[in-house]
Scaffold this motif. Sequence first.
Motif, mmCIF file in Angstrom:
data_model
loop_
_atom_site.group_PDB
_atom_site.id
_atom_site.type_symbol
_atom_site.label_atom_id
_atom_site.label_comp_id
_atom_site.label_asym_id
_atom_site.label_seq_id
_atom_site.Cartn_x
_atom_site.Cartn_y
_atom_site.Cartn_z
ATOM 1 N N ALA A 150 17.143 36.517 21.289
ATOM 2 C CA ALA A 150 16.969 35.225 20.632
ATOM 3 C C ALA A 150 18.065 34.266 21.088
ATOM 4 O O ALA A 150 19.111 34.687 21.600
ATOM 5 N N GLY A 151 17.830 32.974 20.887
ATOM 6 C CA GLY A 151 18.835 31.978 21.223
ATOM 7 C C GLY A 151 18.636 30.706 20.424
ATOM 8 O O GLY A 151 17.534 30.421 19.935
ATOM 9 N N GLN A 152 19.717 29.944 20.283
ATOM 10 C CA GLN A 152 19.670 28.636 19.632
ATOM 11 C C GLN A 152 20.946 27.873 19.984
ATOM 12 O O GLN A 152 21.932 28.468 20.434
ATOM 13 N N LEU A 220 15.298 26.315 24.660
ATOM 14 C CA LEU A 220 15.791 26.138 23.294
ATOM 15 C C LEU A 220 15.639 24.726 22.746
ATOM 16 O O LEU A 220 15.988 24.477 21.590
ATOM 17 N N THR A 221 15.132 23.798 23.544
ATOM 18 C CA THR A 221 15.081 22.409 23.090
ATOM 19 C C THR A 221 13.679 21.816 23.052
ATOM 20 O O THR A 221 13.498 20.735 22.493
ATOM 21 N N HIS A 222 12.715 22.472 23.658
ATOM 22 C CA HIS A 222 11.359 21.929 23.700
ATOM 23 C C HIS A 222 10.331 23.030 23.423
ATOM 24 O O HIS A 222 10.576 24.212 23.713
ATOM 25 N N THR A 223 9.175 22.618 22.908
ATOM 26 C CA THR A 223 8.049 23.534 22.759
ATOM 27 C C THR A 223 6.804 23.028 23.479
ATOM 28 O O THR A 223 5.836 23.772 23.641
ATOM 29 N N ASP A 224 6.844 21.782 23.924
ATOM 30 C CA ASP A 224 5.741 21.208 24.686
ATOM 31 C C ASP A 224 5.909 21.624 26.147
ATOM 32 O O ASP A 224 6.792 21.119 26.850
ATOM 33 N N THR A 225 5.074 22.532 26.610
ATOM 34 C CA THR A 225 5.238 23.079 27.965
ATOM 35 C C THR A 225 4.930 22.044 29.048
ATOM 36 O O THR A 225 5.232 22.286 30.219
ATOM 37 N N ASP A 231 11.998 23.887 30.709
ATOM 38 C CA ASP A 231 12.242 24.505 32.017
ATOM 39 C C ASP A 231 12.881 25.892 31.929
ATOM 40 O O ASP A 231 13.275 26.462 32.947
ATOM 41 N N LEU A 232 12.999 26.436 30.712
ATOM 42 C CA LEU A 232 13.456 27.821 30.532
ATOM 43 C C LEU A 232 14.821 28.082 31.169
ATOM 44 O O LEU A 232 15.087 29.163 31.681
ATOM 45 N N GLN A 233 15.716 27.104 31.085
ATOM 46 C CA GLN A 233 17.060 27.244 31.644
ATOM 47 C C GLN A 233 18.155 26.988 30.612
ATOM 48 O O GLN A 233 19.304 26.777 30.978
ATOM 49 N N ASP A 234 17.820 27.011 29.324
ATOM 50 C CA ASP A 234 18.816 26.690 28.302
ATOM 51 C C ASP A 234 19.796 27.833 28.059
ATOM 52 O O ASP A 234 20.938 27.607 27.695
ATOM 53 N N LEU A 235 19.326 29.059 28.210
ATOM 54 C CA LEU A 235 20.198 30.226 28.087
ATOM 55 C C LEU A 235 19.616 31.305 28.998
ATOM 56 O O LEU A 235 18.433 31.642 28.887
ATOM 57 N N VAL A 236 20.436 31.797 29.911
ATOM 58 C CA VAL A 236 19.977 32.808 30.869
ATOM 59 C C VAL A 236 20.951 33.974 30.840
ATOM 60 O O VAL A 236 22.162 33.802 31.008
#
Length: 244
Positions: A150-152, A220-225, A231-236
């Motif tokens: 999980a992340g936030q 972690l910042t958007h849900t609208d794909t 871009d799935l780069q908020d936490l890697v």
Amino acid sequence: MKTSQLAAVSAAFIAVGTLVSPRALAQTTPTIPVGNLTAYPTVVQTGTKPKLTWDISYPSIVQNFVTITQPGTVTPKQNLVCDVRILGLGVTSMSNNVITYYRTRGQWKYNGSSSWADIYDGKQTDTIVQQQGIVKSNIAVTKDKAMNFAGQYYNSSWQTQYTSTSGLPYNVRALVSGDVCPNNIPDYNAPSLESFLKPYLDSAHKVKIGPMDVIIIMELTHTDTTNIGYDLQDLVMLITFRKP
């Protein structure tokens, strides 16, 4: 690159120095078959033949040791040990040409735990993050006990927590070497691809990590794909497994 929903401009990753690739440091198994050939006896007379013995070790792959249940659950097939690296934290904003790096935390549940435990809580500017150092080491994980992630991020308060057990749009995902990246991740040569993620992708838009690694990517910042910010780069994170 990523900004929070309140910001309009993405920020670039600041590289500090030249570092040895964590992919190389994380490598614990051979990537090609290795072995040896022995002969007995070692000295033979003309017309006789020695007995040749081959000993070949084939490379392990993480799929032999864990099951990946999409989008991001990892379940060990046997008792294992793992290390965790934070490759990058990408939630930022910019105002008057000043970049703000948001505190971000990665969490997990494993070994049957029902509560989330912190893997790391910090910022992209933290030394251990910039060096992609190990933040959790020698963690024993149990056979058949699912690992979830999980992340936030924090902006006046902790924002929405996204998990690997959440439904669509799958903001937390697990990938292994050779997997094709989700289309939401920018192409290898795109300026919006974070510098911290680029070494782990190839020009064919596939994951390039060690054979016993799993990479965890989070939005972690958007849900609208369809939003450019998704871009799935908020936490890697990079999880490296090995036998105890």
